[in-house]
Design a protein around this motif. Structure first.
Motif, short mmCIF file in Angstrom:
data_model
loop_
_atom_site.label_atom_id
_atom_site.label_comp_id
_atom_site.label_asym_id
_atom_site.label_seq_id
_atom_site.Cartn_x
_atom_site.Cartn_y
_atom_site.Cartn_z
N ASP A 59 0.85 -1.10 0.11
CA ASP A 59 -0.03 0.06 -0.07
C ASP A 59 1.00 1.07 0.05
O ASP A 59 1.96 1.20 0.63
CB ASP A 59 -0.88 0.10 1.16
CG ASP A 59 -1.99 -1.01 1.18
OD1 ASP A 59 -2.45 -1.46 0.12
OD2 ASP A 59 -2.13 -1.79 2.36
N ALA A 60 0.42 2.43 -0.33
CA ALA A 60 0.80 3.61 -0.36
C ALA A 60 0.62 4.17 1.03
O ALA A 60 -0.41 4.49 1.36
CB ALA A 60 0.51 4.65 -1.35
N LEU A 61 1.70 4.09 1.99
CA LEU A 61 1.67 4.77 3.17
C LEU A 61 1.80 6.07 3.45
O LEU A 61 2.88 6.31 2.98
CB LEU A 61 2.30 3.89 3.95
CG LEU A 61 2.19 2.24 4.38
CD1 LEU A 61 3.31 1.57 5.22
CD2 LEU A 61 0.80 1.99 4.66
N LEU A 62 0.98 7.07 4.03
CA LEU A 62 1.37 8.14 4.36
C LEU A 62 2.03 8.16 5.65
O LEU A 62 1.18 8.33 6.64
CB LEU A 62 0.24 9.14 4.44
CG LEU A 62 -0.58 9.12 2.73
CD1 LEU A 62 -1.67 9.98 2.77
CD2 LEU A 62 0.48 9.88 1.90
N LEU A 63 3.31 8.36 5.64
CA LEU A 63 3.94 8.18 7.32
C LEU A 63 3.55 9.27 8.06
O LEU A 63 3.32 8.87 9.19
CB LEU A 63 5.60 8.37 6.90
CG LEU A 63 6.26 7.30 5.92
CD1 LEU A 63 7.59 7.20 6.11
CD2 LEU A 63 5.90 5.87 6.85
N GLN A 64 3.08 10.49 7.81
CA GLN A 64 2.63 11.51 8.59
C GLN A 64 1.64 11.09 9.24
O GLN A 64 1.23 11.41 10.64
CB GLN A 64 2.82 13.03 8.08
CG GLN A 64 1.83 13.07 6.89
CD GLN A 64 2.40 12.73 5.48
OE1 GLN A 64 3.40 11.97 5.26
NE2 GLN A 64 1.86 13.52 4.57
N LEU A 89 5.03 6.09 1.19
CA LEU A 89 5.91 5.07 0.97
C LEU A 89 5.29 3.61 0.65
O LEU A 89 4.16 3.38 1.21
CB LEU A 89 6.47 4.82 2.39
CG LEU A 89 7.41 3.51 2.71
CD1 LEU A 89 8.81 3.79 1.85
CD2 LEU A 89 7.62 3.47 4.32
N LEU A 90 5.71 3.09 -0.43
CA LEU A 90 5.00 1.87 -0.88
C LEU A 90 5.44 0.72 -0.01
O LEU A 90 6.67 0.29 -0.16
CB LEU A 90 5.35 1.76 -2.19
CG LEU A 90 4.37 0.57 -2.90
CD1 LEU A 90 2.98 0.64 -3.08
CD2 LEU A 90 5.04 0.66 -4.21
N SER A 91 4.64 0.10 0.56
CA SER A 91 5.00 -0.89 1.56
C SER A 91 3.94 -1.63 2.09
O SER A 91 3.03 -1.32 2.05
CB SER A 91 5.87 -0.42 2.66
OG SER A 91 6.36 -1.59 3.72
N ASP A 92 4.08 -2.71 2.72
CA ASP A 92 3.21 -3.67 3.51
C ASP A 92 3.04 -2.95 4.85
O ASP A 92 4.00 -3.22 5.46
CB ASP A 92 3.53 -5.06 3.42
CG ASP A 92 2.67 -5.87 4.32
OD1 ASP A 92 1.12 -5.39 4.40
OD2 ASP A 92 2.82 -6.94 4.95
N GLY A 93 2.03 -2.45 5.14
CA GLY A 93 1.82 -1.67 6.46
C GLY A 93 2.01 -2.72 7.76
O GLY A 93 2.61 -2.43 8.79
N ILE A 94 1.57 -4.02 7.61
CA ILE A 94 1.55 -4.93 8.54
C ILE A 94 2.83 -5.27 8.93
O ILE A 94 3.70 -5.33 9.94
CB ILE A 94 0.57 -6.15 8.43
CG1 ILE A 94 -0.83 -5.63 8.45
CG2 ILE A 94 0.84 -7.29 9.33
CD1 ILE A 94 -1.65 -6.63 7.78
N SER A 95 3.85 -5.68 7.86
CA SER A 95 4.97 -6.15 7.77
C SER A 95 5.98 -4.87 8.34
O SER A 95 6.81 -5.18 9.36
CB SER A 95 5.75 -6.52 6.57
OG SER A 95 4.93 -7.54 6.16
N LEU A 96 5.69 -3.64 7.86
CA LEU A 96 6.65 -2.59 8.41
C LEU A 96 6.16 -2.14 9.86
O LEU A 96 7.28 -2.15 10.59
CB LEU A 96 6.26 -1.16 7.57
CG LEU A 96 7.06 -0.20 7.74
CD1 LEU A 96 8.51 -0.41 7.69
CD2 LEU A 96 6.58 1.13 6.96
#
Length: 75
Positions: A26-31, A63-70
């Motif tokens: 997913d595209a995660l918005l870190l803020q 950030l393009l990442s798997d939110g659960i894994s991150l």
């Protein structure tokens, strides 16, 4: 001894990987995402009269990442 521990950790990670389905990143918005992840830590720190503060610029790229894994990595 250290090598055996590393091998054991890798085996555990492989087993965990097999039990999780393949997830599309997913595209995660870190803020927005990061404060949600650290909230449980802030509560625990407050119980010990400590603080945790993060300062993130509002213009961070996603950030393009798997939110659960991150989240598992950070926690």
């Amino acid at each position: 001894m250290m090598e055996a521990e590393c091998d054991r950790e890798l085996d555990l990670q492989r087993l965990e990987t097999l039990s999780y389905p393949i997830i599309t990143p997913d595209a995660l918005l870190l803020q927005h995402w990061l404060p949600w992840v650290i909230e449980p830590f802030k509560i625990r720190l407050q119980e010990h009269q400590q603080t945790l503060q993060i300062n993130l610029p509002s213009n961070l790229l996603s950030l393009l990442s798997d939110g659960i894994s991150l989240k598992r990595i950070l926690v």
